[in-house]
Design a protein around this motif. Structure first.
Motif, PDB file in Angstrom:
ATOM      1  N   GLY A   1       0.812  -1.203   0.000  1.00 39.55           N
ATOM      2  CA  GLY A   1       0.000   0.000   0.000  1.00 39.55           C
ATOM      3  C   GLY A   1       0.846   1.253   0.000  1.00 39.55           C
ATOM      4  N   LEU A   2       1.954   1.230   0.715  1.00 41.73           N
ATOM      5  CA  LEU A   2       2.880   2.364   0.751  1.00 41.73           C
ATOM      6  C   LEU A   2       3.438   2.644  -0.648  1.00 41.73           C
ATOM      7  CD1 LEU A   2       4.291   4.160   3.042  1.00 41.73           C
ATOM      8  CD2 LEU A   2       6.246   2.643   2.718  1.00 41.73           C
ATOM      9  N   ILE A   3       3.843   1.595  -1.345  1.00 43.69           N
ATOM     10  CA  ILE A   3       4.386   1.766  -2.699  1.00 43.69           C
ATOM     11  C   ILE A   3       3.289   2.215  -3.662  1.00 43.69           C
ATOM     12  CG2 ILE A   3       5.521   0.603  -4.626  1.00 43.69           C
ATOM     13  CD1 ILE A   3       7.298   1.045  -2.144  1.00 43.69           C
ATOM     14  N   ALA A   4       2.098   1.648  -3.527  1.00 40.62           N
ATOM     15  CA  ALA A   4       0.993   2.041  -4.400  1.00 40.62           C
ATOM     16  C   ALA A   4       0.647   3.517  -4.216  1.00 40.62           C
ATOM     17  CB  ALA A   4      -0.223   1.170  -4.127  1.00 40.62           C
ATOM     18  N   LEU A   5       0.650   3.999  -2.979  1.00 42.43           N
ATOM     19  CA  LEU A   5       0.376   5.417  -2.737  1.00 42.43           C
ATOM     20  C   LEU A   5       1.492   6.294  -3.286  1.00 42.43           C
ATOM     21  CD1 LEU A   5      -1.102   5.321   0.870  1.00 42.43           C
ATOM     22  CD2 LEU A   5      -2.295   5.999  -1.212  1.00 42.43           C
ATOM     23  N   ALA A   6       2.735   5.834  -3.159  1.00 37.24           N
ATOM     24  CA  ALA A   6       3.852   6.591  -3.730  1.00 37.24           C
ATOM     25  C   ALA A   6       3.675   6.746  -5.237  1.00 37.24           C
ATOM     26  CB  ALA A   6       5.170   5.896  -3.408  1.00 37.24           C
ATOM     27  N   GLU A   7       3.297   5.674  -5.907  1.00 40.06           N
ATOM     28  CA  GLU A   7       3.070   5.745  -7.350  1.00 40.06           C
ATOM     29  C   GLU A   7       1.920   6.692  -7.686  1.00 40.06           C
ATOM     30  OE1 GLU A   7       4.556   1.168  -8.388  1.00 40.06           O
ATOM     31  OE2 GLU A   7       2.440   1.716  -8.577  1.00 40.06           O
TER      32      GLU A   7
ATOM     33  N   PHE B   1       0.770   9.304  -5.899  1.00 39.13           N
ATOM     34  CA  PHE B   1       1.188  10.690  -5.678  1.00 39.13           C
ATOM     35  C   PHE B   1       2.132  11.166  -6.776  1.00 39.13           C
ATOM     36  CE2 PHE B   1      -0.452  10.545  -1.352  1.00 39.13           C
ATOM     37  CZ  PHE B   1      -0.773  11.868  -1.093  1.00 39.13           C
ATOM     38  N   ALA B   2       3.061  10.296  -7.180  1.00 39.16           N
ATOM     39  CA  ALA B   2       4.062  10.694  -8.166  1.00 39.16           C
ATOM     40  C   ALA B   2       3.437  11.004  -9.530  1.00 39.16           C
ATOM     41  CB  ALA B   2       5.118   9.603  -8.307  1.00 39.16           C
TER      42      ALA B   2
END
Length: 559
Positions: A356-362, A364-365
């Motif tokens: 979930g952390l990586i998915a949110l980073a993607e 936002f980016a």
């Protein structure tokens, strides 16, 4: 970890609803496109046997860190720690071996408790061996010293050189309602095992042993067995934790009853007495002996930190302010085997939250830049006592006074879409005022906590930040599944706790339904985006125990 979901208690729900709205609410942001394939890929990868359960300081950690850095780079994040992707976390690991039986002598029937099946034992002290002989045993009830409540189970007692036997949870845990001196069914920090060992050490106890009872402990003996055997981690300290008890551990309920019977005491009667104000500790007239070798390994673990810098000040940005997302990447590594499988893969706990952390980073980016910076923190050693987040909070890369707020993800919902949302530690933070309209836009409601006795508020990384004042949202899907309702959701949660939590069976499954995770991640994104694009500095409610820490922190910050 937070098991599938936690719920807001009925009492705190009422207080949250009547609290004045402290923050202006902007129009609800459009729902982002959360990358479901990322959730699947990252969870599957991190929970594969190749990562050996992601124990800190192992080869599994090295693979995990490398993979997370690769994914953060690919997402478009920048290294968060002064040009580095990681923050060193000094750790010490202790592994008990040659554990002798825990022997209780002096009663009518000597008792010899076997390691793992009857008891588990270890130490926080960084010493090569532990040997305790004939330590007098004292029953200290719930082991609580709460001056503000007029409660002290150690009153008039000197436990130096002695072994204390302690009950699980709070004195009023069996009260069905969530009200009372210790909040009834809702666990307080006094009910957590971490507190009980901390207080026993402050009192000078040589050994502290908690009686495991599945209902008040909130998990079966198998969880204790897997969590308390093998390598045990702690933050490295100059004093080698010599201020702690020589030994700490747990014993099975049946063995505790046998011990009390041998001492001529009625366990049930004393347990009832311990739940009443004014209880005084009871010497059992027996002694305890135990010993073990202790293999020590000092090494570094790592938090992983990526950041999306905010807009430059010249463009109206505030890049020195940070909105934080966190999740723990670690799990138990190799653990007690089940059908020959000794890898605790930790797919739900917490490869899913890390995904979930990586998915949110993607997400936002791919969106326009925010006014404030957004940080993504994957922390180590949550399963060992929130160690990675505690270290970061004590040695922050981004000043806590300039950290606007945070959202912690410990376990995502893989059971499908839900109609409700549960907030851990509800009735405390103004973030709740901000999340309500976001939930309403999804047609979801806030529901009371299903298992408040489990004390989830004190069991994940948001607590490390909250103690130092940073408002943190910890919450997610409730049990009211769109397909199957509360009955199906409750059954899924209970099945996970009984059959997979902290066991090798917590493995990735291709047939998981990620719709509920997408619902929650949408809320997390919208809340974080609103904070990152705005000017608000949310705080704790005036009645919250963390309000003073936040006020002190913000008072010293440049506005």
């Amino acid at each position: 970890m937070r098991l599938i979901a936690t719920r807001l208690t009925a009492t705190l729900l009422a207080s949250a609803l009547i609290a004045p709205a402290a923050l202006a609410q902007t129009a609800t942001l459009p729902a982002p496109a959360i990358p479901v394939q990322t959730l699947k890929d990252v969870t599957k990868e991190l929970s594969s046997d190749a990562y050996e359960g992601r124990a800190p300081t192992t080869a599994g950690e090295t693979k995990t860190i490398d993979y997370l850095v690769k994914r953060m780079k690919a997402a478009g994040l920048k290294p968060g720690n002064a040009g580095k992707w990681t923050q060193d976390v000094p750790m010490v690991a202790s592994t008990a071996s040659a554990v002798r039986p825990m022997v209780f002598s002096g009663g009518t029937t000597p008792l010899s408790l076997a390691y793992k099946s009857d008891m588990v034992v270890g130490t926080y002290r960084v010493v090569p061996q532990v040997s305790i002989a004939n330590s007098p045993v004292v029953f200290v009830g719930y082991g609580v010293n709460a001056p503000e409540k007029g409660w002290n189970d150690y009153a008039g007692l000197d436990v130096k050189g002695k072994t204390v036997i302690i009950l699980s949870n709070d004195p009023d845990w069996a009260v069905p309602e969530t009200k009372g001196l210790f909040n009834g069914r809702e666990m307080t920090y006094y009910g957590r095992w971490t507190y009980k060992f901390e207080e026993a050490a402050r009192q000078g106890a040589t050994a502290a042993i908690i009686v495991h009872d599945t209902e008040p402990a909130a998990y079966p003996w198998a969880v204790v067995q897997s969590s308390w055997t093998g390598e045990q981690y702690e933050l490295d300290a100059a004093n080698n934790h010599m201020d702690q008890s020589q030994a700490i551990g747990w014993i099975q309920l049946a063995q505790a009853k046998a011990l009390f019977s041998s001492a001529g005491k009625d366990f049930a009667a004393l347990s009832r007495a311990a739940a009443t104000k004014g209880f005084r500790a009871v010497p059992l007239g027996v002694t305890m002996s135990v010993g073990f070798e202790n293999k020590i390994k000092k090494s570094l673990s790592h938090n992983v930190i990526g950041v999306l810098p905010g807009k430059p000040a010249a463009q109206g940005g505030a890049p020195g302010d940070y909105v934080l997302y966190s999740a723990h990447w670690d799990h138990l590594g190799r653990c007690e085997p089940v059908n020959g499988d000794d890898i605790c893969n930790g797919a739900v706990d917490n490869a899913s939250g890390t995904a979930g952390l990586i998915a949110l980073a993607e997400t936002f980016a791919k969106a326009p830049p925010t006014r404030r910076s957004v940080a993504f923190l994957a922390v180590t050693a949550e399963e060992s006592g929130l160690l990675g987040s505690a270290y970061y909070a004590q040695h922050p890369v981004f000043p806590l006074a300039r950290t606007v707020a945070g959202i912690n993800m410990d376990v995502l919902n893989v059971n499908g879409a839900v109609r409700d949302f549960e907030i851990t530690g509800a009735g405390k933070s103004e973030l709740e005022d901000m999340v309500k309209p976001l939930l309403a836009a999804q047609g979801r409601r806030i529901t009371p906590e299903a298992t408040p006795e489990k004390g989830h508020y004190f069991r994940s990384d948001h607590f490390s930040f909250a103690k130092l004042g940073v408002p943190m949202l910890a919450g997610g899907s409730g049990e009211d599944l769109v397909n199957g309702g509360v009955a199906a959701g409750k059954a899924a949660a209970e099945d996970y706790t009984a059959n997979r939590y902290h066991k090798p069976q917590d493995e990735y499954r291709a047939d998981w339904n990620w719709d509920g995770a997408v619902q929650d991640l949408t809320i997390y994104y919208q809340l974080g985006r609103e904070l990152a694009d705005g000017n608000a500095w949310p705080n704790w409610y005036k009645t919250a125990e963390f309000r003073a820490a936040r006020d002190r922190s913000r008072a010293g910050a440049a506005q």
